[in-house]
Enzyme design. Sequence first.
Site, PDB file in Angstrom:
ATOM      1  N   LYS A 168       0.843  -1.196   0.000  1.00  0.00           N
ATOM      2  CA  LYS A 168       0.000   0.000   0.000  1.00  0.00           C
ATOM      3  C   LYS A 168       0.878   1.246   0.000  1.00  0.00           C
ATOM      4  O   LYS A 168       1.895   1.287   0.715  1.00  0.00           O
ATOM      5  CB  LYS A 168      -0.919  -0.032   1.240  1.00  0.00           C
ATOM      6  CG  LYS A 168      -1.962   1.072   1.272  1.00  0.00           C
ATOM      7  CD  LYS A 168      -2.905   0.936   2.482  1.00  0.00           C
ATOM      8  CE  LYS A 168      -3.994   1.997   2.466  1.00  0.00           C
ATOM      9  NZ  LYS A 168      -4.929   1.895   3.615  1.00  0.00           N
TER      10      LYS A 168
ATOM     11  N   SER B 206     -10.026   2.155   2.714  1.00  0.00           N
ATOM     12  CA  SER B 206      -9.109   2.853   1.857  1.00  0.00           C
ATOM     13  C   SER B 206      -8.112   1.947   1.135  1.00  0.00           C
ATOM     14  O   SER B 206      -7.492   2.392   0.173  1.00  0.00           O
ATOM     15  CB  SER B 206      -8.322   3.872   2.684  1.00  0.00           C
ATOM     16  OG  SER B 206      -7.448   3.220   3.590  1.00  0.00           O
TER      17      SER B 206
ATOM     18  N   SER C 192     -10.466   0.076   7.029  1.00  0.00           N
ATOM     19  CA  SER C 192      -9.824   0.150   5.705  1.00  0.00           C
ATOM     20  C   SER C 192      -9.099  -1.109   5.259  1.00  0.00           C
ATOM     21  O   SER C 192      -8.645  -1.177   4.127  1.00  0.00           O
ATOM     22  CB  SER C 192      -8.823   1.308   5.662  1.00  0.00           C
ATOM     23  OG  SER C 192      -9.494   2.535   5.542  1.00  0.00           O
TER      24      SER C 192
END
Lengths: 491, 121
Positions: A79, A159, A183
């Site tokens: 990420k 997210s 998330s």
Amino acid sequence: MTELTKLTLAEALAGLDAKRFSAVELTEAFLAAIATANPHLNAFVLETPDKARAMAAAADARRARSEALPLDGAPLGIKDLFCTEGVRTTACSKILGDFTPPYESTVTAHLWRDGAVMLGKLNMDEFAMGSSNESSAFGPVVNPWRRHASNASLVPGGSSGGSASAVAADLCLAATASDTGGSIRQPAAFVGAVGIKPTYGRCSRYGMVAFASSLDQAGPIAKTVEDAAIMLASMAGHDPKDSTSLNLPLPDWRAATKASVKGLKIGIPKEYRAPGMAAEIDALWAQGVEWLKDAGCTIVEVSLPHTRYALPAYYIVAPAEASSNLARYDGMRYGLRVAGKDLTETYEQTRAAGFGPEVQRRILIGAYVLSAGYYDAYYLRAQQVRRKILGDFEAAFAQVDALLTPTCPNPAFGFGEKSGDPVEMYLNDIFTVTANLAGLPAMSVPAALDGQGLPLGLQVIGRALDEATCFAVGSALERAAGFTARPTRWW
Amino acid sequence: MARQVCCADRAWLLADERQTRPHESQMSIDLDTVRKAARLARIAIPEERLPALQGELNGILAWIEQLQEVDISGVAPLASTVAMQLPMREDLVADGFQAAAVVRNAPKAEDDFFIVPKVVE
């Protein structure tokens, strides 16, 4: 070679150990898959093929010397929230520009220590603020899943939308993710993957771009519960560079995935059931109860009376912490600078141009609730409510070993469906945010497809530090559900 | 200001909440307060965007308002879920002499210094 990308992390490591294929072959298969898929899915915001090939070759060399490391040669996605030395890290915000960290986050350093291969950086909502990955400065991520007989694109959740989409589309064996209000778990549920947020403090936050420091916690998104355990074992661990990092031994979570759940008491929080909730989600929850009963668990109804106040409390605490954390983006030391007529105007123009609308909204809310005259009414009260929420969990965990809930109130939705109203987007985290406020470990396990063919997840919330029970119960659900559905490839 | 009802499967999350929001009009913020928050946050908001932003912020604040219902008397605030003392360490230099790495990402730098707008006249 394309079949290599369909392996689980555990299968791939076994195949590498048995020399059925090399880390370089495995890595090339993923690089080819990314090249084909990424123009359609937008899961990766930066591909690092040269780095991946070099890391894979080094892994093969270690294995040839019989010095293989725990994750040696396993290609992963990272990420874009995790700082990677010499590799652009932006949290998918314009304000970080081409920021290229001169240091490595502890979580990724642990993965490289264990031999993993970096394929690239994964898309996300800007500063991890979002539940649909629509707020990324690099554009939205597309969910590999579609509704039956529909070509409409759906969001992958957020997210960690890039992490979820990449894992579900076989673009990496597993991915790092982070979870401030859901998330990791919500996007995992939206793509039929497994995601776990460990106990706050298990994973170091050093080198993770900060959103809300008392809530942020790293964890993996993976294809199976066992894969998630393998990933977390590497990612977690004490780090003196994060003062909230827990200096405690890490249990054998992979072994926990094989543990029996017979005799465990599982709590069903009655406040998570409400009239009007999608019938399929209620039915799946009831099915989960039956699966755990069949596995020998005792089901107990419990009460978490302050559940409904969790999201409103979160939307004070998280923006307040974000407004402080994001004060560092001033255009002076790194990232974007937009020159104004004086210093203040330079700050204001830089931050206006660099932050997207959702990030600006949350910073403004944070600045307002922390401002003189409002601190007690908002921020202090939210922290008091936060303690009540923790108290609810403590009372429940005096009776039960883990809690079972749905992960989300809905399956993946379409682009723009919830962007018109911030609060409606926030409500997607209704079942996940409580675990962040209380610092508890929580896992989402894919359990079924809905009537439109979209994945739905069940959530297991454990006691603080008891990820092991989450892994055991998550595995029991995984075995019972036999969830093997994969998205039909259209890209 | 009242929020619009969202799609049906989540209406329950909002339905009774709308009935128990006595303070929302009192706590709603005016344009000047939005301007002040933007100033505190050092974000330039064009004047024409302020009314829309005011609406969005009031929507969020009205929803948050339900926290006023909770009896929090005698409850200590919870800032962190990690029940531990901050660790102490020896007062030793652990890192340093990395000026080049520190300024590497600067929008403007010269000889290991950040170049910033003039602060003092």
